[in-house]
Design a protein around this motif. Sequence first.
Motif, PDB file in Angstrom:
ATOM      1  N   THR A  54       0.970  -0.977   0.126  1.00 23.25           N
ATOM      2  CA  THR A  54       0.184  -0.126   0.073  1.00 23.25           C
ATOM      3  C   THR A  54       1.035   1.524  -0.094  1.00 23.25           C
ATOM      4  OG1 THR A  54      -2.349   0.883   0.925  1.00 23.25           O
ATOM      5  CG2 THR A  54      -0.385  -0.458   2.669  1.00 23.25           C
ATOM      6  N   ASP A  55       0.502   1.841  -0.976  1.00 22.19           N
ATOM      7  CA  ASP A  55       0.623   3.864  -0.897  1.00 22.19           C
ATOM      8  C   ASP A  55       0.340   4.309  -1.164  1.00 22.19           C
ATOM      9  OD1 ASP A  55       3.178   5.502  -1.027  1.00 22.19           O
ATOM     10  OD2 ASP A  55       4.084   4.345  -2.556  1.00 22.19           O
TER      11      ASP A  55
ATOM     12  N   LEU B  96      -3.145  -4.642   5.654  1.00 22.24           N
ATOM     13  CA  LEU B  96      -2.430  -3.392   5.057  1.00 22.24           C
ATOM     14  C   LEU B  96      -2.614  -1.788   5.645  1.00 22.24           C
ATOM     15  CD1 LEU B  96      -2.285  -5.453   3.006  1.00 22.24           C
ATOM     16  CD2 LEU B  96      -0.334  -4.094   2.193  1.00 22.24           C
ATOM     17  N   VAL B  97      -2.100  -0.997   6.699  1.00 25.26           N
ATOM     18  CA  VAL B  97      -2.458  -0.208   7.020  1.00 25.26           C
ATOM     19  C   VAL B  97      -1.204   1.148   6.507  1.00 25.26           C
ATOM     20  CG1 VAL B  97      -2.260   1.225   9.216  1.00 25.26           C
ATOM     21  CG2 VAL B  97      -3.102  -1.046   9.205  1.00 25.26           C
ATOM     22  N   GLY B 132       1.711  -5.088   6.942  1.00 23.75           N
ATOM     23  CA  GLY B 132       2.204  -3.862   5.460  1.00 23.75           C
ATOM     24  C   GLY B 132       1.521  -2.499   6.065  1.00 23.75           C
ATOM     25  N   GLY B 133       1.875  -1.947   5.201  1.00 23.75           N
ATOM     26  CA  GLY B 133       1.791  -0.788   5.109  1.00 23.75           C
ATOM     27  C   GLY B 133       2.266   1.075   4.562  1.00 23.75           C
ATOM     28  N   ASP B 134       1.433   1.750   5.077  1.00 24.89           N
ATOM     29  CA  ASP B 134       3.173   2.812   4.068  1.00 24.89           C
ATOM     30  C   ASP B 134       2.535   4.384   5.829  1.00 24.89           C
ATOM     31  OD1 ASP B 134       3.818   4.870   2.570  1.00 24.89           O
ATOM     32  OD2 ASP B 134       1.610   5.379   1.928  1.00 24.89           O
TER      33      ASP B 134
END
Lengths: 332, 332
Positions: A54-55, B96-97, B132-134
């Motif tokens: 994710t972005d 995912l965050v 996952g994340g951003d």
Amino acid sequence: MTSAAAADPTVGELSEAEVLAAVLAQLGPSAAELGPGDDAAVIAMPDGRVVATTDTLVHGPDFRLAWSSALELGWKSAAVNLADVAAMGARPVALLVALAMPDRTRLSFAVDLARGLRDACDTLAPGCRVEGGDLTASDTLTIAVTALGSLDGRAPVTRAGARPGDVVAIAGDLGRAARGLDVLFERFRDAAGTPVAVDPSLLCDDERAALRAQLRPAPPILLGVAAAAAGAKAMMDVSDGLLLDARRLAAASGVTLALRADTLGDDPDLALRGGEDHALLAVFPAGAALPEGFRVVGDVIAGGADRVLVDGTAPSGRGGWDPYRDWDAARG
Amino acid sequence: MTSAAAADPTVGELSEAEVLAAVLAQLGPSAAELGPGDDAAVIAMPDGRVVATTDTLVHGPDFRLAWSSALELGWKSAAVNLADVAAMGARPVALLVALAMPDRTRLSFAVDLARGLRDACDTLAPGCRVEGGDLTASDTLTIAVTALGSLDGRAPVTRAGARPGDVVAIAGDLGRAARGLDVLFERFRDAAGTPVAVDPSLLCDDERAALRAQLRPAPPILLGVAAAAAGAKAMMDVSDGLLLDARRLAAASGVTLALRADTLGDDPDLALRGGEDHALLAVFPAGAALPEGFRVVGDVIAGGADRVLVDGTAPSGRGGWDPYRDWDAARG
């Protein structure tokens, strides 16, 4: 209200369902087992694993509306996420898009943004579609994209597989997106520093290409799978500048990358330090046949005090792009 | 700078890597083939399909910082996404965050938010992790979560499978989260209407429970898989009020849902119109043994002019929750 405004209402004047219908009309038919419209999408992952990343693009730190069209924002928000999937050696299969817009946003803006998302998928990763998403109101225009990919039976290509003796290669531009940002900051702000619309007639071909690399980047998505198939041992998306990202790959692998300045184009310093190119940095075994589109830029050597050397010397500085630091606080 | 501030810097005073390290420390060990740290995560999907959904919490339309702690925001942003996965009959496996924070945000806030995400996963969907994340800077605090789930060989339970003769059932609260929102708006604003901190000592047990349902909802995530296993033919997450969401399920299935008011608790109107409960609305074949936690609330009949009837009569109004309309524009 003028008749133009009546024909192009703000999203705040419409229901969520009306905005959603207009956006969905741009996305084309779903390629998933179950596409948009239920609580969640269902997407095939033939080998029993999903690659997920994710972005987010945020108005202010990541873009200015005076410089980026909605079409370009949709395109770029897809492209930067597709690049992260490609960097694992995976095939992008679906995007989920969480779009938060101020109430004053025109419906046409949301529609163009959706078309940009689809155009980027169709062009860079054919077969990948927007299969889900979320619409929200926000004071700050925010585009949070999640990309899902399939490994199709291959092992993921992480950052940790480089070993001494391997060769280092790049696919895609280096420094061009940063040059485009320089053009915007130097040429398209008014006396107060506020961004103003780009006039392409003021630019030479080289500057136009740089601007396009910044606003509508076209990373070599399909070369991610090609690199994996060719035996790539480590790979990553170069989003924060080659120097910083190469250091990350080298650190994850416990090696040093020895790069050669004469492989880095006319302006090696810009190539090393400029962010947002989304080139693929990949490490192949010595003697491997590189997929067309990759060029050798150096070798892997035993890990030393410096994670990256250029012509045998460690470049100074942090050498990378930081969204907290490298944009000013102006809006536009 | 006071010593308290020095011990708890703002995220704008730190590098992205420093904030990330503090956040990752809260998330516990990855349960994925490849967790946070590379370009993308790699997550097992045993049956070759992934269920994927995204939902965003935005400061202003979705929460007020005077009322919600960081822990509660992390929890709620996980819970609302887990509910969408559960509503497909799937088992949540990863989040995912994408977290966008103003520079002035304290590091402790980001850390607590991460702990809230993990606590919600551990409590509501054991085995699910943030994989996952951003992290991004933004003027508006925004938490965009994507949830991924596995069907483990079962068919997805969509909104479209209800048929006349089936029974309609609910698991989870109805109207309680809306009651909590009423408590906040009525009791915890100052004379100017600005939100002020909640003082739990001013509340009775029932009000405290309502507040908890609004700020830290605990939807019956595990009952999604249980419903699928018990033969549920249609299911959805009740996030916008039972009346509006039941109409959506009925329309997708081409049927009418005939509900009974005496099954909707002490305040049927609140149960029908209050949003954000994230109960599960499911349709089972007549005679099916319902999983413990579901209660029958009506029957499916042939589709008529009205998609939902309560005691034989069509309730008036749109009957649902709209984030564009139902929050005022105040900040706090």
